[in-house]
Design a protein around this motif. Structure first.
Motif, short mmCIF file in Angstrom:
data_model
loop_
_atom_site.label_atom_id
_atom_site.label_comp_id
_atom_site.label_asym_id
_atom_site.label_seq_id
_atom_site.Cartn_x
_atom_site.Cartn_y
_atom_site.Cartn_z
N ILE A 1 0.64 -1.09 -0.11
CA ILE A 1 0.39 0.08 0.03
C ILE A 1 1.03 1.52 0.13
O ILE A 1 0.50 2.19 -0.91
CB ILE A 1 -0.96 0.23 1.15
CG1 ILE A 1 -1.68 -0.80 1.06
CG2 ILE A 1 -1.19 1.47 1.13
CD1 ILE A 1 -2.34 -1.09 2.30
N ALA B 1 1.11 4.42 -2.92
CA ALA B 1 0.78 4.87 -3.62
C ALA B 1 1.80 5.96 -3.42
O ALA B 1 1.56 6.90 -4.43
CB ALA B 1 0.17 5.00 -1.48
N GLU C 1 -3.64 8.00 -0.57
CA GLU C 1 -3.13 6.16 0.26
C GLU C 1 -4.89 5.78 0.85
O GLU C 1 -4.92 4.44 0.83
CB GLU C 1 -2.71 6.18 1.44
CG GLU C 1 -1.95 5.72 2.20
CD GLU C 1 -0.66 5.41 3.04
OE1 GLU C 1 0.52 5.44 2.45
OE2 GLU C 1 -0.54 6.18 4.09
N THR D 1 -5.99 3.46 -1.94
CA THR D 1 -5.72 2.60 -2.24
C THR D 1 -5.54 1.34 -0.88
O THR D 1 -6.27 -0.13 -1.23
CB THR D 1 -4.03 3.39 -2.22
OG1 THR D 1 -3.47 3.38 -3.04
CG2 THR D 1 -3.06 1.58 -2.93
#
Length: 268
Positions: free
Chosen positions: A72, A76, A83, A86
């Protein structure tokens, strides 16, 4: 025998609560409480993989959650994605994957209550060792890297300006956060894990302003809630995790009232 059983359960409740509460101020200040909740849900897919292929439950879930948390952050940063978006994508896919894999394991009966609220009565001596080691690692991490964590929490750009290893500390933070969520999931459950990452710090920051004081206050609040929740669970025969969450919410309401009183006195 009964006395030892109760002591083990109480120790599990206290150790898991304090471990998560120590991270609570940093998670709150960095506004990534949603990340903590998401990782606890993402762990569901790791649990399903371990059950389907008869692997070590905790190790498989830990590796899966750490891998997803790093993925993640990397995605991002690499593709300049939001974020939060995601995290939502990985959360949804992980939950869907977990449900599919659990459905393939037809002989397994899924216990939703244990998954949501945990069960401190099921902890083993091995679990207690894991929780104890985790708490020591958390304390060492915060003590040794407090300055880096301070700048990451308030101003990450300042950390880079002072040439502090912000990226490395951030990766360690995410790995340790994932480890905390996975190792405490058995005793705490998803609901308590999510609550422990926000309520102790939210309560502490109503009463104190300094970060180091907030870390200490969060740990004390977590201990009070864990012991009180365990006692209520014993007397009223109610789920321990749910009692701890309700007590922490009551502490939060009290801290709100106290913060208004303190503010009124300071103005007067």
């Amino acid at each position: 025998m009964l006395y030892a059983f109760l002591v083990h359960a109480l120790l599990a409740a206290v150790l898991s609560s304090v471990s998560l509460a120590l991270f609570s101020p940093f998670v709150t200040l960095r506004r990534i409480s949603y990340m903590g909740e998401a990782l606890s849900h993402i762990a569901f897919a790791g649990i399903a993989i371990a059950l389907l292929f008869s692997l070590n439950l905790q190790l498989t879930t830990l590796l899966f959650v750490v891998a997803v948390s790093l993925a993640i952050s990397w995605l991002a940063r690499r593709h300049k994605l939001e974020e939060a978006n995601t995290i939502t994508i990985f959360l949804s896919v992980s939950m869907a994957l977990g449900i599919i894999l659990i459905s393939l394991k037809q002989s397994y009966s899924f216990d939703l209550a244990s998954y949501l609220f945990g069960n401190v009565l099921m902890v083993t001596i091995s679990d207690l060792w894991h929780l104890g080691i985790l708490l020591v690692v958390n304390l060492a991490f915060i003590f040794l890297l407090y300055k880096e964590l301070f700048y990451l929490s308030y101003n990450a750009e300042m950390a880079q300006f002072y040439r502090l290893p912000a990226n490395m500390v951030n990766r360690l933070f995410m790995i340790l956060l994932a480890a905390n969520i996975v190792i405490t999931l058995r005793s705490a459950g998803i609901i308590l894990v999510s609550a422990q990452l926000i309520l102790p710090a939210a309560t502490a920051f109503n009463l104190v302003k300094r970060l180091d004081h907030a870390v200490l206050a969060s740990a004390l609040i977590a201990i009070l809630a864990a012991v009180g929740g365990f006692a209520l669970s014993w007397w009223l025969n109610l789920p321990t995790g749910a009692n701890i969450v309700v007590l922490e919410f009551l502490f939060y309401l009290i801290s709100l009232a106290l913060s208004k009183t303190i503010l009124a006195k300071s103005v007067a």
